[in-house]
Design a protein around this motif. Sequence first.
Motif, PDB file in Angstrom:
ATOM      1  N   PHE A 289       0.909  -1.392   0.042  1.00 55.38           N
ATOM      2  CA  PHE A 289       0.139  -0.035  -0.042  1.00 55.38           C
ATOM      3  C   PHE A 289       0.778   1.087  -0.099  1.00 55.38           C
ATOM      4  CE2 PHE A 289      -3.271   2.739   1.042  1.00 55.38           C
ATOM      5  CZ  PHE A 289      -4.488   2.238   0.817  1.00 55.38           C
ATOM      6  N   SER A 290       0.904   1.775  -1.108  1.00 54.87           N
ATOM      7  CA  SER A 290       2.044   2.886  -1.328  1.00 54.87           C
ATOM      8  C   SER A 290       1.622   4.146  -0.539  1.00 54.87           C
ATOM      9  CB  SER A 290       2.320   3.009  -2.830  1.00 54.87           C
ATOM     10  OG  SER A 290       1.293   4.009  -3.362  1.00 54.87           O
ATOM     11  N   GLU A 291       2.669   5.221  -0.125  1.00 51.45           N
ATOM     12  CA  GLU A 291       2.401   6.276   0.572  1.00 51.45           C
ATOM     13  C   GLU A 291       1.799   7.295  -0.530  1.00 51.45           C
ATOM     14  OE1 GLU A 291       2.979   6.684   3.613  1.00 51.45           O
ATOM     15  OE2 GLU A 291       4.150   4.786   4.284  1.00 51.45           O
ATOM     16  N   THR A 292       2.216   7.115  -1.615  1.00 45.73           N
ATOM     17  CA  THR A 292       1.650   7.873  -2.749  1.00 45.73           C
ATOM     18  C   THR A 292       0.070   7.574  -3.136  1.00 45.73           C
ATOM     19  OG1 THR A 292       3.868   7.904  -3.972  1.00 45.73           O
ATOM     20  CG2 THR A 292       2.023   8.551  -5.245  1.00 45.73           C
ATOM     21  N   LEU A 293      -0.251   6.477  -3.143  1.00 45.32           N
ATOM     22  CA  LEU A 293      -1.689   6.030  -3.037  1.00 45.32           C
ATOM     23  C   LEU A 293      -2.364   6.511  -2.118  1.00 45.32           C
ATOM     24  CD1 LEU A 293      -3.984   4.596  -4.547  1.00 45.32           C
ATOM     25  CD2 LEU A 293      -3.368   2.552  -3.261  1.00 45.32           C
ATOM     26  N   LEU A 294      -1.896   6.405  -0.831  1.00 49.11           N
ATOM     27  CA  LEU A 294      -2.472   7.071   0.575  1.00 49.11           C
ATOM     28  C   LEU A 294      -2.729   8.470   0.359  1.00 49.11           C
ATOM     29  CD1 LEU A 294      -3.607   5.892   3.094  1.00 49.11           C
ATOM     30  CD2 LEU A 294      -1.444   6.106   4.013  1.00 49.11           C
ATOM     31  N   ALA A 295      -1.792   9.176  -0.100  1.00 44.92           N
ATOM     32  CA  ALA A 295      -1.944  10.675  -0.238  1.00 44.92           C
ATOM     33  C   ALA A 295      -3.109  10.892  -1.216  1.00 44.92           C
ATOM     34  CB  ALA A 295      -0.414  11.161  -0.548  1.00 44.92           C
ATOM     35  N   LYS A 296      -2.908  10.113  -2.362  1.00 43.45           N
ATOM     36  CA  LYS A 296      -4.163  10.387  -3.211  1.00 43.45           C
ATOM     37  C   LYS A 296      -5.510  10.173  -2.815  1.00 43.45           C
ATOM     38  CE  LYS A 296      -1.531  10.038  -7.540  1.00 43.45           C
ATOM     39  NZ  LYS A 296      -1.207   9.676  -8.777  1.00 43.45           N
TER      40      LYS A 296
ATOM     41  N   GLU B 252      -8.237  19.708  -4.727  1.00 43.26           N
ATOM     42  CA  GLU B 252      -7.662  20.055  -5.971  1.00 43.26           C
ATOM     43  C   GLU B 252      -6.818  19.056  -6.615  1.00 43.26           C
ATOM     44  OE1 GLU B 252      -9.137  22.648  -7.335  1.00 43.26           O
ATOM     45  OE2 GLU B 252     -10.046  22.930  -5.488  1.00 43.26           O
ATOM     46  N   GLY B 253      -6.207  18.385  -5.763  1.00 42.60           N
ATOM     47  CA  GLY B 253      -5.345  17.168  -6.589  1.00 42.60           C
ATOM     48  C   GLY B 253      -6.266  16.180  -7.374  1.00 42.60           C
ATOM     49  N   ARG B 254      -7.278  15.653  -6.540  1.00 42.00           N
ATOM     50  CA  ARG B 254      -8.263  15.060  -7.380  1.00 42.00           C
ATOM     51  C   ARG B 254      -8.940  15.574  -8.698  1.00 42.00           C
ATOM     52  NH1 ARG B 254     -11.232   9.964  -5.210  1.00 42.00           N
ATOM     53  NH2 ARG B 254      -9.848  10.262  -3.561  1.00 42.00           N
ATOM     54  N   ILE B 255      -9.555  16.709  -8.269  1.00 51.06           N
ATOM     55  CA  ILE B 255      -9.883  17.629  -9.489  1.00 51.06           C
ATOM     56  C   ILE B 255      -9.050  17.481 -10.524  1.00 51.06           C
ATOM     57  CG2 ILE B 255     -10.709  19.968 -10.277  1.00 51.06           C
ATOM     58  CD1 ILE B 255     -13.136  18.334  -8.666  1.00 51.06           C
ATOM     59  N   ALA B 256      -7.861  17.820 -10.486  1.00 54.79           N
ATOM     60  CA  ALA B 256      -6.892  18.003 -11.572  1.00 54.79           C
ATOM     61  C   ALA B 256      -6.386  16.592 -12.186  1.00 54.79           C
ATOM     62  CB  ALA B 256      -5.303  18.506 -11.084  1.00 54.79           C
ATOM     63  N   GLU B 257      -6.395  15.633 -11.362  1.00 54.17           N
ATOM     64  CA  GLU B 257      -6.385  14.168 -12.022  1.00 54.17           C
ATOM     65  C   GLU B 257      -7.668  13.801 -12.844  1.00 54.17           C
ATOM     66  OE1 GLU B 257      -5.010  10.779 -10.401  1.00 54.17           O
ATOM     67  OE2 GLU B 257      -3.306  11.844  -9.236  1.00 54.17           O
ATOM     68  N   MET B 258      -8.842  14.371 -12.403  1.00 53.19           N
ATOM     69  CA  MET B 258     -10.072  14.133 -12.843  1.00 53.19           C
ATOM     70  C   MET B 258      -9.913  14.578 -14.525  1.00 53.19           C
ATOM     71  SD  MET B 258     -12.953  14.322  -9.990  1.00 53.19           S
ATOM     72  CE  MET B 258     -14.518  14.606 -11.133  1.00 53.19           C
ATOM     73  N   ASP B 259      -9.630  16.055 -14.233  1.00 45.33           N
ATOM     74  CA  ASP B 259      -9.459  16.819 -15.336  1.00 45.33           C
ATOM     75  C   ASP B 259      -8.401  16.221 -16.681  1.00 45.33           C
ATOM     76  OD1 ASP B 259     -11.434  18.567 -14.529  1.00 45.33           O
ATOM     77  OD2 ASP B 259      -9.979  20.126 -13.848  1.00 45.33           O
TER      78      ASP B 259
END
Length: 184
Positions: A53-60, A66-73
């Motif tokens: 379970f990566s730390e990067t995934l946990l942060a996402k 805004e990070g989630r919105i940017a990924e959606m866009d």
Amino acid sequence: KDKKPMKKIDFETHFVTQEWVDALSSNPGYPRFERSAEGNLRLCYHPEAREPFSETLLAKLLDVDEGRIAEMDSVEIDVSVISLTAPGVEQFEPALGTKLARTANDELAEAIERHPGRFQGYAALAVKDPYAAMKELERAVKELGMRGWKTHSNYGDSYLDDKQYWPILAKVEELGVPIYLHPT
């Protein structure tokens, strides 16, 4: 005629709360987070089932802004129907699961309010206390605006169609909302 472009809706997108992370980090039983000998984070469902379970995934998963919105866009997703990731709150003992569900539903509702038109949500429920789960589902749908309930296909020692869960299914029917049955 000019046609409006079809909206892209992502139903398979998840989040976590810090309270969920803390519960997994401090749980002496299962499910829980643990560190490998090398210091890598692992999610443990039971003694024989561990996965990275990566730390990067946990942060996402923690980011419902805004990070989630940017990924959606970046992948042209118009709307995300967000739900709590696995393991769900139904895997915890009932009192803790009920507390985690309420917090998850509250935090998701706040994110939906911050990003209207971009997020919708499915409620989390701690089914091992069916009557508390019924109350939470009603609150999540009627007060928080959740669109339905996301649950897993089994709860370790029982399944959604076991008689003990019928009151929850009756509440789902009464509210007229869908169940997103996620395999586990």
